[in-house]
Design a protein around this motif. Structure first.
Motif, PDB file in Angstrom:
ATOM      1  N   GLY A 142      37.146  66.703  78.257  1.00 26.72           N
ATOM      2  CA  GLY A 142      36.205  65.811  77.666  1.00 26.72           C
ATOM      3  C   GLY A 142      35.156  65.341  78.726  1.00 26.72           C
ATOM      4  N   LEU A 143      33.993  64.520  78.422  1.00 23.92           N
ATOM      5  CA  LEU A 143      33.135  64.310  79.098  1.00 23.92           C
ATOM      6  C   LEU A 143      33.384  62.703  79.972  1.00 23.92           C
ATOM      7  N   THR A 144      34.059  62.001  79.404  1.00 22.50           N
ATOM      8  CA  THR A 144      34.524  60.584  80.016  1.00 22.50           C
ATOM      9  C   THR A 144      35.450  60.804  80.979  1.00 22.50           C
ATOM     10  N   GLU A 145      35.009  60.050  82.039  1.00 20.45           N
ATOM     11  CA  GLU A 145      35.721  60.486  83.290  1.00 20.45           C
ATOM     12  C   GLU A 145      37.314  59.798  83.284  1.00 20.45           C
ATOM     13  N   SER A 146      37.395  58.567  82.634  1.00 21.93           N
ATOM     14  CA  SER A 146      38.645  57.917  82.728  1.00 21.93           C
ATOM     15  C   SER A 146      39.663  58.526  81.507  1.00 21.93           C
ATOM     16  N   LEU A 147      38.879  59.119  80.614  1.00 25.26           N
ATOM     17  CA  LEU A 147      39.832  59.766  79.533  1.00 25.26           C
ATOM     18  C   LEU A 147      40.224  61.266  79.906  1.00 25.26           C
ATOM     19  N   VAL A 148      39.363  62.049  80.693  1.00 25.48           N
ATOM     20  CA  VAL A 148      39.824  63.023  81.459  1.00 25.48           C
ATOM     21  C   VAL A 148      40.844  62.852  82.653  1.00 25.48           C
ATOM     22  N   LYS A 149      40.631  61.958  83.400  1.00 23.98           N
ATOM     23  CA  LYS A 149      41.640  61.564  84.558  1.00 23.98           C
ATOM     24  C   LYS A 149      42.969  61.324  83.890  1.00 23.98           C
ATOM     25  N   SER A 150      43.034  60.151  82.923  1.00 23.81           N
ATOM     26  CA  SER A 150      44.215  59.878  82.328  1.00 23.81           C
ATOM     27  C   SER A 150      45.084  60.940  81.698  1.00 23.81           C
ATOM     28  N   SER A 151      44.304  61.800  80.919  1.00 22.76           N
ATOM     29  CA  SER A 151      45.037  62.685  80.043  1.00 22.76           C
ATOM     30  C   SER A 151      45.644  64.015  80.779  1.00 22.76           C
ATOM     31  N   SER A 152      44.764  64.121  81.825  1.00 23.13           N
ATOM     32  CA  SER A 152      45.088  65.369  82.777  1.00 23.13           C
ATOM     33  C   SER A 152      46.415  64.829  83.640  1.00 23.13           C
ATOM     34  N   ALA A 153      46.253  63.625  84.053  1.00 20.50           N
ATOM     35  CA  ALA A 153      47.403  63.061  85.052  1.00 20.50           C
ATOM     36  C   ALA A 153      48.620  63.029  84.441  1.00 20.50           C
ATOM     37  N   ALA A 154      48.596  62.467  82.982  1.00 25.39           N
ATOM     38  CA  ALA A 154      49.818  62.532  82.273  1.00 25.39           C
ATOM     39  C   ALA A 154      50.516  63.935  81.910  1.00 25.39           C
ATOM     40  N   PHE A 155      49.345  64.718  81.339  1.00 25.53           N
ATOM     41  CA  PHE A 155      49.976  66.203  81.137  1.00 25.53           C
ATOM     42  C   PHE A 155      50.573  66.677  82.285  1.00 25.53           C
ATOM     43  N   VAL A 156      50.200  66.642  83.551  1.00 22.83           N
ATOM     44  CA  VAL A 156      50.659  67.398  84.515  1.00 22.83           C
ATOM     45  C   VAL A 156      51.825  66.775  84.954  1.00 22.83           C
ATOM     46  N   ASP A 157      51.948  65.327  84.912  1.00 21.72           N
ATOM     47  CA  ASP A 157      53.282  64.704  85.391  1.00 21.72           C
ATOM     48  C   ASP A 157      54.330  65.187  84.158  1.00 21.72           C
ATOM     49  N   TYR A 158      53.692  65.104  82.907  1.00 19.02           N
ATOM     50  CA  TYR A 158      55.071  65.585  81.965  1.00 19.02           C
ATOM     51  C   TYR A 158      55.483  67.098  82.174  1.00 19.02           C
ATOM     52  N   LEU A 159      54.723  67.858  82.547  1.00 19.78           N
ATOM     53  CA  LEU A 159      54.923  69.320  82.645  1.00 19.78           C
ATOM     54  C   LEU A 159      55.929  69.451  83.908  1.00 19.78           C
ATOM     55  N   GLU A 160      55.512  68.781  85.046  1.00 20.28           N
ATOM     56  CA  GLU A 160      56.630  68.807  86.231  1.00 20.28           C
ATOM     57  C   GLU A 160      57.855  68.178  86.007  1.00 20.28           C
ATOM     58  N   GLU A 161      57.990  67.298  84.976  1.00 22.09           N
ATOM     59  CA  GLU A 161      59.199  66.685  84.642  1.00 22.09           C
ATOM     60  C   GLU A 161      59.897  67.354  83.569  1.00 22.09           C
ATOM     61  N   HIS A 162      59.289  68.196  83.008  1.00 16.91           N
ATOM     62  CA  HIS A 162      60.113  68.940  81.786  1.00 16.91           C
ATOM     63  C   HIS A 162      59.736  70.285  81.920  1.00 16.91           C
ATOM     64  N   GLU A 163      60.304  71.263  82.896  1.00 10.68           N
ATOM     65  CA  GLU A 163      60.268  72.653  83.175  1.00 10.68           C
ATOM     66  C   GLU A 163      60.689  73.424  82.003  1.00 10.68           C
ATOM     67  N   ALA A 164      61.777  72.996  81.277  1.00  4.69           N
ATOM     68  CA  ALA A 164      62.274  73.687  80.111  1.00  4.69           C
ATOM     69  C   ALA A 164      61.432  73.669  79.099  1.00  4.69           C
ATOM     70  N   LEU A 165      60.245  72.955  78.914  1.00  2.00           N
ATOM     71  CA  LEU A 165      59.387  72.991  77.951  1.00  2.00           C
ATOM     72  C   LEU A 165      58.189  73.843  78.251  1.00  2.00           C
ATOM     73  N   HIS A 166      58.145  74.532  79.360  1.00  2.60           N
ATOM     74  CA  HIS A 166      56.904  75.205  79.832  1.00  2.60           C
ATOM     75  C   HIS A 166      56.526  76.450  78.995  1.00  2.60           C
ATOM     76  N   SER A 167      57.551  77.180  78.660  1.00  2.00           N
ATOM     77  CA  SER A 167      57.079  78.026  77.632  1.00  2.00           C
ATOM     78  C   SER A 167      56.762  77.765  76.317  1.00  2.00           C
ATOM     79  N   VAL A 168      57.355  76.691  75.737  1.00  2.16           N
ATOM     80  CA  VAL A 168      56.956  75.911  74.440  1.00  2.16           C
ATOM     81  C   VAL A 168      55.337  75.481  74.502  1.00  2.16           C
ATOM     82  N   ILE A 169      55.177  74.794  75.420  1.00  2.00           N
ATOM     83  CA  ILE A 169      53.824  74.470  75.804  1.00  2.00           C
ATOM     84  C   ILE A 169      52.641  75.417  75.793  1.00  2.00           C
TER      85      ILE A 169
END
Length: 313
Positions: free
Chosen positions: A100-127
């Protein structure tokens, strides 16, 4: 309507929630996504249990003002990535937020997504599979594809995928990307594809990636040529030993003025040298079909030879 049908029976553990509560929960959980047309009871229970972190039932679910804040909303909503009935809709909405274009939205969504991926390695293929599914179903829909490519870039730069998962992703991603770039005249879309493409060099089966990079190094748009060269150089610095003759290729990339519009033949020669160094065939320029000359219609008795021919001599 995306609301919940009052006639649907509630599963055990959800009977204390009134219809209005369910409507509110439904809309809030999927506010950042593209809601599906119908929420089945089983999916509803699964969504509520995952997001509220309850194994059996949901209790005391209260939405306060803080819930609307992206730093709070996105980490909680990431639980939807474990809900098969909702992962496609959620991924589709999530990529639009990440790109997106809104900095706060991009920052929050990106950080949450990366954190979730790092914590759930078993879901990488599904995602990754869900990202590819969205890319296929929204082909040529730039409103989704451009931010999705940014999400792919974020994913590939944040994770270390095993060889099997990486090659499997690449085998599906590259044909979809080629389809998006074919006859594409949108510079922003072309530029958004360069980094994801270069980051695919980290996977062992990267020869088709190098061939596509070779095409884009001599694209008709100077910004695309320059962007492709910069992106390739960055990938060579980031990933070790992904190509042969890395040092010489990097030197050519650095010493060439890729946005020069006046000497495309020299650029092609340099591009072809890079292709030779990395072991792929150089792209062949498309043959230009010359227009057929328009023959002037001969007027009657236009010449002496025409007169003789018409007379039968």
């Amino acid at each position: 309507s995306s609301g919940i049908n009052a006639e649907w029976p509630l599963r055990p553990g959800l009977n204390h929630l009134v219809q209005g509560d369910l409507e509110l929960v439904h809309h809030e959980l999927l506010r950042v996504a593209v809601p599906p047309p119908r929420m089945e009871p089983d999916a509803l229970e699964q969504v509520l249990a995952v997001v509220c972190q309850s194994s059996d039932h949901v209790t005391n679910y209260v939405i306060d003002a803080e819930y609307y804040s992206p730093p709070v909303l996105f980490p909680r909503a990431m639980g939807l990535l474990q809900a098969p009935s909702y992962i496609h809709s959620f991924i589709r909405g999530l990529v639009v937020s990440i790109g997106g274009l809104t900095e706060s939205l991009v920052k929050s969504s990106s950080a949450a997504f990366v954190d979730y991926l790092e914590e759930h390695e078993a879901l990488h293929s599904v995602i990754l599979g869900s990202l590819l599914d969205v890319m296929a179903k929204d082909a040529k829909n730039d409103r989704v594809i451009v931010p999705l490519l940014k999400t792919v870039e974020l994913t590939l730069t944040s994770l270390v995928l095993d060889e099997e998962t990486g090659n499997r992703f690449l085998a599906q991603f590259l044909p979809l990307l080629k389809k998006e770039l074919s006859k594409c005249g949108s510079v922003p879309k072309l530029l958004s594809a360069l980094s994801p493409l270069s980051n695919c060099l980290q996977f062992p089966d990267n020869k088709p990636v190098l061939s596509q990079i070779g095409l884009l190094l001599c694209h008709r748009y100077p910004r695309v040529r320059k962007g492709m060269a910069d992106s390739l150089y960055t990938a060579l610095v980031t990933y070790d030993d992904v190509i042969t003759n890395t040092e010489e290729v990097s030197t050519i990339l650095e010493d060439t003025v890729w946005e020069d519009p006046n000497d495309i033949e020299d650029l092609r020669a340099r591009r072809n040298r890079i292709c030779e160094l990395v072991g792929v065939k150089s792209p062949k320029p498309l043959a230009v079909n010359k227009p057929k000359p328009i023959l002037r219609e001969v007027e009657q008795f236009d010449s002496y030879s025409d007169l003789v021919g018409r007379a039968g001599y």
